[in-house]
Write an enzyme that holds these catalytic residues in place. Structure first.
Site, PDB file in Angstrom:
ATOM      1  N   PRO A 562       0.808  -1.227   0.000  1.00 13.22           N
ATOM      2  CG  PRO A 562      -0.919  -1.586   1.532  1.00 13.22           C
ATOM      3  CD  PRO A 562       0.390  -2.158   1.074  1.00 13.22           C
ATOM      4  CB  CYS A 563       1.169   3.976  -2.327  1.00 13.43           C
ATOM      5  SG  CYS A 563      -0.431   4.380  -3.063  1.00 13.43           S
ATOM      6  CG  ASN A 564      -3.192   3.471   1.969  1.00  9.58           C
ATOM      7  OD1 ASN A 564      -2.756   2.662   1.150  1.00  9.58           O
ATOM      8  ND2 ASN A 564      -4.455   3.483   2.342  1.00  9.58           N
ATOM      9  CG  LEU A 566       4.763   5.098   0.835  1.00 10.92           C
ATOM     10  CD1 LEU A 566       5.400   4.038  -0.057  1.00 10.92           C
ATOM     11  CD2 LEU A 566       5.750   5.537   1.912  1.00 10.92           C
ATOM     12  CB  ALA A 567       0.074   8.879  -2.243  1.00  8.26           C
TER      13      ALA A 567
END
Length: 604
Positions: A562-564, A566-567
């Site tokens: 998941p990039c939650n 990081l985005a």
């Protein structure tokens, strides 16, 4: 696959209502949307504090309070009278919307005359030039906006605010910047009264972009389990302590290439033909890890260190299709003799969506779409744009063009009629991402879930280009461990490459996504075995040993955690790899490490 933390995270959210993105009274329009925002007048301690212009003390006629209210917001008396006549005295929201529209469409006015229209604020001037690649817009604009500091709350706030409590001063500061009272209050409630103005504006921007749904809905998040890898966990904790002691300025970030073509693309050839892999990365199995390229500082360095110090390959999928998708890939695959999927996908909007050509205006210079997200623009937004354009005739003034282009780039809107814009349909998103038509359709999957699943997926053509080298290496088929499988981007890529899927162990928490992959497996008549598990944190050494004993081990480990956190659009919980969702990367590493240990022990 790319950022899908949990399919259950959103089950209690009714995203389908009126096809809107309005979350808890926070509007979905961007912080750069000049029409949707206006300066607010806040009455506190008996004093009216006005951000753009002074409060009028003059009394109106029979509706003097209403007129004075809007005069205090900076609108002219003539505009107010016209809006009241059109909408009636009772409907203040419609009056305000009409006033905002008048202000946005006023063409040749002086800055002083336009101080009621937020298009003139410093934030609104951060538009992207038409000749700039649209793919650079989505990740960079919010970052630019977030650079503002507490200086916004200086002399522009009336002196009467000096005696107010800190949280009320913050509301005044945010109102002065053009945010609504509801937005300001929600941000302070969540971030706390001691939060800086920069933190509060970051929160509002993140909410408006509707990419951080979990910010508004706190749910139970799975805890990370490092079963069988306590040594590696201690190493990570030690690394974190060292990083905190270091001066952040001393920490070098892996630089992103420009152009972002990795080691090469079908149109650019092999830019890099040789690379030296560390010895630990040369041993089987092959691994392939993906995540967002524009992660917080130091994230890719950490990911690289844990994945045997392999250099990331950064690629923007706009070089493979008509939509941007800036991603980093760490893998130990060969980088020569790659080949693309055929036929090559269309690489411009007009080629990918030919029916839009008829309605595309000259002043919309886009040839590429931005990164395809998990949410889409609202019906209210597209209707507001249509009405604004209709009032302008065939040649809208420049500031209206900029407003429209800002929304088009942000929400990937396309022209479907005269003055009519619409978000992409799910089947169009499937095509742009390289999935077969109707891949996410049917089986009880809602339209909203389709967008969410597609927005978290691989771009199949890009991934297939990297994985194409496996066709000669595994002519009889492949055994794959697919972590955070999403809707099966890697599986689809291998199938389209003609690589037989012998055994696929897929780990994906979303039941909807698991159903999509299972349906695709059946529809394409796969002859191998598909084994599903729901939680990466529960995959331990005993389970892996049983699986590998049954079919002899894994040839490839694929995953995009998941990039939650990081985005770049997440300005609230962008905690990097220490965030609750993105820390699941360490489960990718943990499982890969276990697989390698089991395979090495078998050899001995």
């Amino acid at each position: 696959m790319d950022g899908n933390a949990s399919g259950e995270d959103y089950e209690n959210i009714d995203w389908d209502t009126e096809d809107e993105l309005e979350i808890e009274n926070i509007t979905p329009s961007s912080c750069s949307n000049g029409v949707a925002h206006n300066v607010q007048a806040i009455v506190s301690n008996g004093a009216a504090v006005v951000s753009n212009g002074e409060a009028s003390s003059s009394a109106g006629s029979s509706n003097s309070k209403l007129v004075q209210h809007f005069l205090g917001m900076g609108f002219s008396e003539e505009m107010i009278a016209k809006a009241i006549k059109e909408n009636g005295e009772a409907n203040t929201e419609s009056i305000l919307e009409s006033l905002l529209t008048y202000g946005a469409l006023a063409s040749e006015e002086s800055p002083d005359e336009r101080n009621s229209c937020h298009l003139n604020s410093p934030q609104q001037q951060q538009f992207v030039d038409n000749d700039q690649l649209s793919s650079d817009y989505d990740e960079s604009l919010l970052a630019d906006l977030s650079d503002s500091d507490d200086s916004w709350s200086g002399s522009e706030i009336a002196e009467t605010s000096n005696s107010l409590p800190k949280h009320e001063k913050a509301i005044l500061s945010l109102a002065n910047m053009g945010y609504t009272v509801e937005e300001a209050s929600a941000a302070i409630d969540r971030c706390g009264p001691e939060a800086s103005i920069a933190e509060l504006t970051d929160f509002i921007c993140a909410a408006q972009m509707a990419k951080t749904e979990d910010v508004f809905f706190e749910e139970e998040k799975p805890k990370i389990s490092f079963n069988g890898s306590l040594k590696k966990r201690k190493l990570y904790e030690l690394e974190m302590r060292k990083r905190k002691k270091r001066n952040p300025e001393d920490e070098e970030m892996i630089r992103l290439p420009n152009p972002m073509i990795g080691f090469g693309t079908p149109t650019h050839g092999n830019v890099i033909t040789h690379r030296k892999l560390p010895d630990a990365a040369k041993a089987p199995p092959y691994f392939y890890y993906e995540n967002v390229a524009l992660a917080p500082k130091g994230v890719w360095d950490t990911i690289s260190r844990f994945l045997h110090d392999v250099e990331p390959e950064f690629v923007d999928s706009k070089y493979f299709c008509a939509a941007a998708r800036k991603r980093g890939y760490i893998h130990n695959l060969p980088i020569t003799n790659r080949f693309p999927l055929l036929p090559l996908p269309p690489r411009t909007i007009s080629d990918a969506l030919p029916l839009t050509k008829r309605w595309w205006p000259e002043w919309d210079k886009r040839t590429k779409l931005n990164c395809l997200q998990t949410v889409i623009g609202s019906a209210k937004l597209t209707d507001r744009i249509r009405k604004a354009l209709e009032k302008c005739g065939d040649n809208p003034p420049e500031h209206v063009q900029k407003y429209v282009m800002d929304e088009c780039r942000k929400w990937n809107l396309v022209w479907v009629g005269k003055n009519k814009l619409a978000p992409l349909e799910p089947d169009e998103v499937e095509m742009l991402l390289g999935f077969p038509r109707n891949h996410t359709r049917g089986g009880g999957i809602s339209r909203t879930d389709r967008y969410k699943s597609l927005g978290n997926s691989f771009q199949v053509d890009t991934v297939a280009y990297h994985l194409s080298v496996l066709k000669d290496i595994f002519p009889n088929g492949i055994n794959m461990l697919s972590l955070f499988s999403g809707i099966g981007g890697a599986e689809v890529a291998l199938h389209r490459l003609g690589i037989r899927l012998k055994n696929v162990v897929s780990v994906e928490i979303s039941e909807a996504n698991r159903d999509i992959v299972k349906s695709w497996w059946e529809q394409t008549n796969q002859k191998g075995n598909l084994i599903h598990f729901s939680d990466v944190t529960q995959v331990d050494g005993h389970l892996l040993q049983r699986l590998m004993f049954s079919f002899g081990g894994f040839d490839l480990i694929v995953g995009g955690s998941p990039c939650n956190n990081l985005a770049g659009s997440n300005r609230v919980s962008r905690d990097g790899l220490e965030g609750e969702q993105s820390s699941l990367f360490f489960d990718y590493f943990r499982i890969m490490d276990l697989v390698k240990d089991i395979m090495n022990n078998k050899k001995e």
